[in-house]
Design a protein around this motif. Structure first.
Motif, short mmCIF file in Angstrom:
data_model
loop_
_atom_site.label_atom_id
_atom_site.label_comp_id
_atom_site.label_asym_id
_atom_site.label_seq_id
_atom_site.Cartn_x
_atom_site.Cartn_y
_atom_site.Cartn_z
N CYS A 37 0.83 -1.21 0.00
CA CYS A 37 0.00 0.00 0.00
C CYS A 37 0.86 1.26 0.00
CB CYS A 37 -0.94 0.01 1.20
SG CYS A 37 -2.37 -1.05 0.97
N VAL A 40 2.12 1.73 -3.56
CA VAL A 40 1.09 2.18 -4.50
C VAL A 40 0.77 3.65 -4.24
CG1 VAL A 40 -1.31 1.88 -5.25
CG2 VAL A 40 0.12 -0.13 -4.82
N GLU A 41 0.66 4.00 -2.97
CA GLU A 41 0.34 5.38 -2.61
C GLU A 41 1.41 6.35 -3.13
OE1 GLU A 41 -0.55 7.30 1.73
OE2 GLU A 41 -1.44 5.38 1.22
N GLU A 44 0.97 6.72 -6.79
CA GLU A 44 -0.26 7.45 -7.06
C GLU A 44 -0.03 8.97 -6.89
OE1 GLU A 44 -3.91 6.60 -8.40
OE2 GLU A 44 -3.11 4.97 -7.19
N LYS A 92 -7.24 0.80 -2.61
CA LYS A 92 -6.18 1.52 -3.32
C LYS A 92 -6.08 1.07 -4.77
CE LYS A 92 -3.52 4.10 -0.52
NZ LYS A 92 -3.76 3.73 0.90
N LEU A 93 -6.07 -0.25 -4.97
CA LEU A 93 -5.84 -0.76 -6.32
C LEU A 93 -7.10 -0.66 -7.19
CD1 LEU A 93 -3.60 -3.92 -5.67
CD2 LEU A 93 -2.90 -1.73 -6.66
N SER A 96 -7.61 2.92 -8.19
CA SER A 96 -6.42 3.66 -8.65
C SER A 96 -6.70 4.46 -9.93
CB SER A 96 -5.28 2.68 -8.91
OG SER A 96 -4.17 3.38 -9.44
N ASN A 97 -6.13 5.66 -9.96
CA ASN A 97 -6.20 6.49 -11.17
C ASN A 97 -5.19 6.05 -12.22
OD1 ASN A 97 -8.21 8.48 -11.26
ND2 ASN A 97 -7.19 9.63 -9.63
N THR A 100 -3.61 0.13 -14.51
CA THR A 100 -2.98 -1.00 -13.81
C THR A 100 -3.11 -2.26 -14.64
OG1 THR A 100 -5.05 -1.33 -12.60
CG2 THR A 100 -3.33 -0.05 -11.48
#
Ligand code: CO8
Length: 260
Positions: A37, A40-41, A44, A92-93, A96-97, A100
Motif C-alpha cells: 500500500c 502504491v500510494e 499514485e 487503493k488498487l 487507482s487512477n 494498472t
C-alpha cells in the motif's frame, strides 16, 4: 529489513513495475500488504507516474493470496488489523487512477486473483500448471461481498455464482474463456506484453479514461467504504470461530501433505 516489494519506475515512459518478492509464494501478510500500500500510494502521488504493472519475482506463483497464517490462531485484534490492511489494498488498487495491468506469471488463487481483478487488464502465462480463481469455499471460508462484487464486475453474475460456490480454480485457457484474464502469452513474454499493452492504454486521453474507470467502479468501492467497520467485525467474528479455525487447520495440513 528485507523488502518484499521492488518497484522499477521508468521516468521516461511513466510506467512503474512492481515486483512482488516475498518468498516462497508472495502470500499477503499484514507486513506485505502494508508495504504494498505504501508503494502504491507513493506512485499514485507521483505526477510523473501514469501506469502500474504488477508482477511476481517468485517462480510459478503470482500470489498465493492472503497469508493463511494471519488468519490462524491470531487474536481478534490482530485479525481486525489484518483485515483492515486487506481492505486498504483493494480500495487503493481498485480505485487507482493509474492504468494498472496484472502480469500474472504464475498461480493466483484467492487474494491473488482478487489483486489481479483490481487491475484494468490481465495477462497470464499460458502454462496449464497454473491456476487462478476465488477458491475460498474450498478452505471452508466465504469470499466477502466485495471479492464477489469484483468478480461479478469482471466475469458476470452466473459465472461468479458457479465459481464462488464451487471454489473454482481455472487453468489459464479456462480463465481466458470466461474473461477472468484478458490475454495468454508464453511464460517468458508476460512482462514484455504488459509493457506493450500499457503503451496502448496510455495513449487514451487520461482524464476521460480516469473518469470512465471511476464511473464503472465507484458504486462497488462506495459499498465497502460505507461498511468498512461492519466488514471488519464480520470477518473477525467469522474467522475466530472454532469451526472455521478447524477448517483452516485441515486446509494447511492438506497443503503440507500434497507437497510430500
Ligand atoms: N498462506 C500461507 N502460507 C502459504 C500459502 C498461503 N496462502 N500458500 C502456500 N503457503 C505455504 C505452503 O504451506 C508451503 O509452506 P511450507 O514450505 O512450510 O510447507 C509454502 O508456502 C510453499 O507452498 P507450496 O509448496 O504449496 O508451493 P507450490 O509452488 O507447490 O504451490 C500455490 C503454490 C499454488 C500458491 C499453493 O501453495 C497453494 O495453492 N496455496 C494455497 C493458496 C490458497 O488457497 N490461498 C487462499 C488464501 S485465502 C484468501 O486469499 C482470501 C480469504 C478471504 C477471507 C474471507 C474470510 C471471511
Amino acid at each position: 529489513t528485507s523488502s518484499k516489494i521492488k518497484v522499477d519506475f521508468d521516468q521516461s515512459s511513466g510506467v512503474a513495475v512492481m515486483h512482488m518478492q516475498s518468498p516462497p509464494v508472495n502470500s499477503l501478510s499484514l507486513e506485505f500488504l502494508t508495504e504494498l500500500c505504501i508503494n502504491v500510494e507513493k506512485l499514485e502521488m507521483d505526477k510523473s507516474c501514469r501506469g502500474l504493472i504488477i508482477t511476481s519475482n517468485q517462480p510459478k506463483v503470482f500470489s498465493a493470496g492472503l497469508d493463511i497464517m494471519e488468519m490462524y490462531g491470531k487474536s481478534p485484534e490482530r485479525c481486525g488489523e489484518f483485515w483492515k490492511a486487506v481492505q486498504e489494498m483493494w480500495l487503493k488498487l481498485y480505485g487507482s487512477n493509474l492504468v494498472t495491468i496484472a502480469a500474472i506469471s504464475g498461480s493466483s488463487p484467492a487474494g491473488g486473483c482478487l489483486m489481479s481483478m483490481t487491475c484494468d487488464y490481465r495477462i497470464m502465462a499460458d502454462n496449464p500448471r497454473y491456476s487462478i480463481g476465488l477458491n475460498e469455499t474450498q478452505l471452508g471460508i466465504v469470499a466477502p461481498f466485495w471479492f464477489k462484487d469484483t468478480m461479478v464486475n469482471t466475469v458476470g453474475h452466473r459465472t461468479t455464482e458457479l465459481a464462488l460456490e464451487l471454489g473454482m480454480l481455472y487453468s489459464p485457457a479456462e480463465a481466458l474463456k470466461i474473461g477472468l484474464v484478458d490475454q495468454l502469452v508464453p511464460e517468458d513474454q508476460v512482462l514484455t506484453t504488459a509493457t506493450q499493452i500499457m503503451t496502448k492504454w496510455l495513449a487514451i486521453p487520461e482524464h476521460a479514461r480516469q473518469i470512465t474507470k471511476s464511473m464503472m467502479r465507484k458504486p462497488t468501492i462506495d459499498k465497502l467504504t460505507a461498511n468498512r467497520e461492519a466488514d471488519i467485525n464480520n470477518f473477525v467474528s467469522f474467522i475466530t470461530k472454532d469451526s472455521i479455525q478447524k477448517s483452516l487447520r485441515m486446509y494447511l495440513e492438506m497443503l503440507k501433505k500434497r507437497k510430500a
